[in-house]
Design a protein around this motif. Structure first.
Motif, PDB file in Angstrom:
ATOM      1  N   ARG A 219       1.637   2.870   6.793  1.00 41.46           N
ATOM      2  CA  ARG A 219       1.442   3.418   8.147  1.00 41.46           C
ATOM      3  C   ARG A 219       2.197   2.585   9.178  1.00 41.46           C
ATOM      4  N   GLU A 220       2.151   1.276   9.029  1.00 45.78           N
ATOM      5  CA  GLU A 220       2.873   0.407   9.953  1.00 45.78           C
ATOM      6  C   GLU A 220       4.383   0.556   9.795  1.00 45.78           C
ATOM      7  N   TYR A 232       6.276   5.892   1.473  1.00 42.47           N
ATOM      8  CA  TYR A 232       4.943   5.467   1.888  1.00 42.47           C
ATOM      9  C   TYR A 232       3.927   5.978   0.859  1.00 42.47           C
ATOM     10  N   MET A 233       3.506   5.087  -0.023  1.00 38.57           N
ATOM     11  CA  MET A 233       2.607   5.508  -1.089  1.00 38.57           C
ATOM     12  C   MET A 233       1.207   5.754  -0.536  1.00 38.57           C
ATOM     13  N   VAL A 234       0.581   6.813  -1.020  1.00 31.60           N
ATOM     14  CA  VAL A 234      -0.827   7.062  -0.731  1.00 31.60           C
ATOM     15  C   VAL A 234      -1.565   7.086  -2.065  1.00 31.60           C
ATOM     16  N   GLY A 235      -2.826   6.680  -2.042  1.00 25.67           N
ATOM     17  CA  GLY A 235      -3.585   6.650  -3.298  1.00 25.67           C
ATOM     18  C   GLY A 235      -2.956   5.694  -4.298  1.00 25.67           C
ATOM     19  N   SER A 236      -3.255   5.932  -5.571  1.00 33.83           N
ATOM     20  CA  SER A 236      -2.666   5.176  -6.699  1.00 33.83           C
ATOM     21  C   SER A 236      -2.591   3.681  -6.418  1.00 33.83           C
ATOM     22  N   MET A 237      -3.656   3.121  -5.886  1.00 34.05           N
ATOM     23  CA  MET A 237      -3.668   1.727  -5.445  1.00 34.05           C
ATOM     24  C   MET A 237      -3.278   0.780  -6.587  1.00 34.05           C
ATOM     25  N   GLY A 238      -2.391  -0.138  -6.280  1.00 32.59           N
ATOM     26  CA  GLY A 238      -1.944  -1.136  -7.241  1.00 32.59           C
ATOM     27  C   GLY A 238      -0.700  -0.758  -8.009  1.00 32.59           C
ATOM     28  N   CYS A 239      -0.175   0.437  -7.774  1.00 30.59           N
ATOM     29  CA  CYS A 239       0.933   0.949  -8.595  1.00 30.59           C
ATOM     30  C   CYS A 239       2.313   0.767  -7.978  1.00 30.59           C
ATOM     31  N   ILE A 240       2.418   0.125  -6.803  1.00 35.73           N
ATOM     32  CA  ILE A 240       3.700   0.136  -6.101  1.00 35.73           C
ATOM     33  C   ILE A 240       4.808  -0.578  -6.871  1.00 35.73           C
ATOM     34  N   SER A 241       4.522  -1.702  -7.506  1.00 35.24           N
ATOM     35  CA  SER A 241       5.598  -2.398  -8.218  1.00 35.24           C
ATOM     36  C   SER A 241       5.954  -1.695  -9.520  1.00 35.24           C
ATOM     37  N   SER A 242       5.022  -0.928 -10.097  1.00 34.46           N
ATOM     38  CA  SER A 242       5.342  -0.135 -11.288  1.00 34.46           C
ATOM     39  C   SER A 242       6.266   1.021 -10.928  1.00 34.46           C
ATOM     40  N   ILE A 243       6.031   1.638  -9.757  1.00 32.18           N
ATOM     41  CA  ILE A 243       6.985   2.626  -9.259  1.00 32.18           C
ATOM     42  C   ILE A 243       8.334   1.957  -9.057  1.00 32.18           C
ATOM     43  N   GLY A 244       8.318   0.768  -8.465  1.00 30.73           N
ATOM     44  CA  GLY A 244       9.556   0.024  -8.251  1.00 30.73           C
ATOM     45  C   GLY A 244      10.277  -0.303  -9.537  1.00 30.73           C
ATOM     46  N   LEU A 245       9.515  -0.593 -10.590  1.00 30.89           N
ATOM     47  CA  LEU A 245      10.135  -0.888 -11.880  1.00 30.89           C
ATOM     48  C   LEU A 245      10.857   0.332 -12.429  1.00 30.89           C
ATOM     49  N   GLY A 246      10.166   1.468 -12.495  1.00 30.34           N
ATOM     50  CA  GLY A 246      10.795   2.682 -13.007  1.00 30.34           C
ATOM     51  C   GLY A 246      11.994   3.091 -12.187  1.00 30.34           C
ATOM     52  N   LYS A 347       1.619 -15.255   3.536  1.00 22.16           N
ATOM     53  CA  LYS A 347       0.298 -15.045   4.122  1.00 22.16           C
ATOM     54  C   LYS A 347       0.445 -14.512   5.544  1.00 22.16           C
ATOM     55  N   VAL A 348      -0.444 -13.601   5.923  1.00 15.55           N
ATOM     56  CA  VAL A 348      -0.400 -13.037   7.275  1.00 15.55           C
ATOM     57  C   VAL A 348      -1.792 -13.053   7.892  1.00 15.55           C
ATOM     58  N   LYS A 349      -1.826 -12.823   9.204  1.00 15.18           N
ATOM     59  CA  LYS A 349      -3.098 -12.703   9.906  1.00 15.18           C
ATOM     60  C   LYS A 349      -3.808 -11.421   9.498  1.00 15.18           C
ATOM     61  N   LYS A 350      -5.089 -11.406   9.738  1.00 15.47           N
ATOM     62  CA  LYS A 350      -5.865 -10.191   9.534  1.00 15.47           C
ATOM     63  C   LYS A 350      -5.619  -9.215  10.684  1.00 15.47           C
ATOM     64  N   GLY A 351      -5.770  -7.929  10.385  1.00  8.24           N
ATOM     65  CA  GLY A 351      -5.735  -6.924  11.434  1.00  8.24           C
ATOM     66  C   GLY A 351      -4.401  -6.239  11.618  1.00  8.24           C
ATOM     67  N   THR A 352      -4.418  -5.256  12.527  1.00 12.96           N
ATOM     68  CA  THR A 352      -3.232  -4.455  12.782  1.00 12.96           C
ATOM     69  C   THR A 352      -3.243  -4.036  14.252  1.00 12.96           C
ATOM     70  N   LYS A 353      -2.273  -3.260  14.650  1.00 13.09           N
ATOM     71  CA  LYS A 353      -2.201  -2.781  16.026  1.00 13.09           C
ATOM     72  C   LYS A 353      -3.272  -1.722  16.271  1.00 13.09           C
ATOM     73  N   GLU A 354      -3.611  -1.540  17.532  1.00 13.79           N
ATOM     74  CA  GLU A 354      -4.584  -0.504  17.879  1.00 13.79           C
ATOM     75  C   GLU A 354      -3.943   0.877  17.792  1.00 13.79           C
ATOM     76  N   ASN A 355      -4.790   1.856  17.503  1.00 12.43           N
ATOM     77  CA  ASN A 355      -4.343   3.256  17.446  1.00 12.43           C
ATOM     78  C   ASN A 355      -3.166   3.456  16.488  1.00 12.43           C
ATOM     79  N   LEU A 356      -3.233   2.780  15.343  1.00 12.54           N
ATOM     80  CA  LEU A 356      -2.181   2.931  14.334  1.00 12.54           C
ATOM     81  C   LEU A 356      -2.183   4.352  13.793  1.00 12.54           C
ATOM     82  N   GLY A 357      -1.028   4.971  13.814  1.00 11.52           N
ATOM     83  CA  GLY A 357      -0.920   6.341  13.337  1.00 11.52           C
ATOM     84  C   GLY A 357      -0.706   6.438  11.840  1.00 11.52           C
ATOM     85  N   ARG A 358      -0.395   7.632  11.395  1.00 15.72           N
ATOM     86  CA  ARG A 358      -0.121   7.897   9.988  1.00 15.72           C
ATOM     87  C   ARG A 358       1.196   8.685   9.892  1.00 15.72           C
TER      88      ARG A 358
END
Length: 377
Positions: A219-220, A232-246, A347-358
């Motif tokens: 979203r960011e 921008y992947m939705v769902g399938s949590m944890g699969c991003i590097s496997s997509i990257g591998l293929g 490492k990053v701070k916690k949180g995000t911008k306000e009113n983050l869209g999709r």
């Protein structure tokens, strides 16, 4: 009568299916042996990652085949329903029927033997029992191919003793060594994730693909600057590097898989698989805020994990801790000049911008334009 796994494999090859991933099952061992011997096969750590790896290959135009035991079908539900279905990334599957009624089998297969068909139907996956008759099998593959061309998954259920034996060709074991490790040496700057993504987006060029993991990372990135080489992947949590591998195994473009701590913890076996196959054009960056940001800020256990050492031990050529945005930019520029399989941790701070869209683009449209980008000169 048994079906020749080689005969099936060659028929699949004639239809354009030339990429496989999966997890072994004794019922499918001969087909898996064929795939290892005669085609492009990625041995996965789990069935869900195998599906995601096939999805990544499909992004480059490869028709893909996933192989699994029916107990592993449960592991693949998340990517099948939220990645393949949502983005219209079809895969041809072969799933064994362990626990078939009347078959003497182990007790852990009893329930799956009765619900495999129902599970596929609930996921709206077209399926058939694979025939051992060659003529009928060819007709079945034609129907399956039509389904894939229609961007819909198709699975074959495979019963015990369907295939003739295929001996696995022995090969020397592949070992990839870590050549560079940079560990933490000072305090972290702790930028916002948004700033990290902005750095990645700024250094992106027309030869680079950005894959953003589930949740607020995608979203960011969309708000920072949408482009056809972003995914921008939705769902399938944890699969991003496997997509990257293929994806990276099947394209010369540079691939950056942007991961989160909660997501990577969910499927850490992917690190070992990435390290083994070691595509030089894959950069795997972990942005760690020690929380599940998209679901209300619940903690993860990432503060207790040394990801850089784990990536090193899994065979990533470079495994690098960066403390701030300046170091991140330096390492990104270095990787672009001399790309090898690289893991970067920040490492990053916690949180995000306000009113983050999709993202306001349909997932399958995001997929379509990325596929167009990949085939561009």
């Amino acid at each position: 009568m048994k079906l020749g796994a080689y005969t099936l494999g060659e028929e699949l090859k004639s239809l354009g299916f030339n990429f496989y991933s999966g997890v072994p099952c004794s019922f499918l061992s001969d087909l898996i042996n064929y795939a290892i011997n005669e085609s492009n096969f990625v041995m996965s750590a789990n069935e869900g990652d195998a599906v995601a790896t096939c999805a990544g290959a499909y992004l480059t135009g490869k028709k893909s085949v996933v192989l699994m035991q029916n107990s592993g079908l449960t592991n693949a539900i998340s990517p099948l329903t939220s990645l393949n279905y949502t983005f219209k990334l079809p895969v041809l599957g072969f799933v064994s029927l362990r626990g078939e009624k009347g078959l003497c089998d182990e007790p852990q297969h009893e329930l799956m033997g009765t619900i495999t068909e129902k599970l596929l139907e609930l996921m709206e996956i077209r399926w058939e029992y694979l025939s051992s008759d060659v003529s009928e099998m060819k007709e079945q593959l034609s129907r399956a191919n039509d389904s894939i061309n229609d961007k819909k998954n198709f699975f074959f259920i495979v019963k015990k003793a369907t295939f003739n034996r295929v001996e696995l060709i022995k090969r020397n074991k592949k070992e990839n060594k870590n050549l560079l490790t940079i560990v933490k040496t000072k305090n972290d700057e702790l930028p916002m994730r948004l700033d990290v993504l902005h750095t990645l987006n700024t250094l992106k060029d027309n030869n680079t693909i950005l894959l953003a993991t589930t949740g607020k990372s995608g979203r960011e990135l969309f708000e920072i600057g949408d482009s056809k080489n972003n995914f921008y992947m939705v769902g399938s949590m944890g699969c991003i590097s496997s997509i990257g591998l293929g994806l990276s195994l099947n394209t010369s473009k540079k691939v950056i898989a942007i991961d989160g701590d909660g997501a990577l913890l969910m499927r850490m076996g992917s690190l070992a698989i990435n390290g083994f196959y070691a595509p030089q054009n894959l950069l795997h960056i972990l942005i760690d805020n020690n929380m599940h940001d998209s679901t209300g800020g619940q903690f993860t256990v990432s503060n207790n994990v040394d990801f850089v050492s784990i990536a090193k031990s899994c065979g990533y050529t470079n495994s690098i801790y960066v403390h701030d945005l300046k170091e991140l930019e330096e390492q990104l520029k270095s990787w672009k000049k001399n790309s090898v399989l690289t893991f970067i941790y920040i490492k990053v701070k916690k949180g995000t911008k306000e009113n983050l869209g999709r993202p306001n683009i349909k997932p399958f449209k995001i997929k379509d334009r990325l596929m167009e980008f990949i085939v561009e000169d």
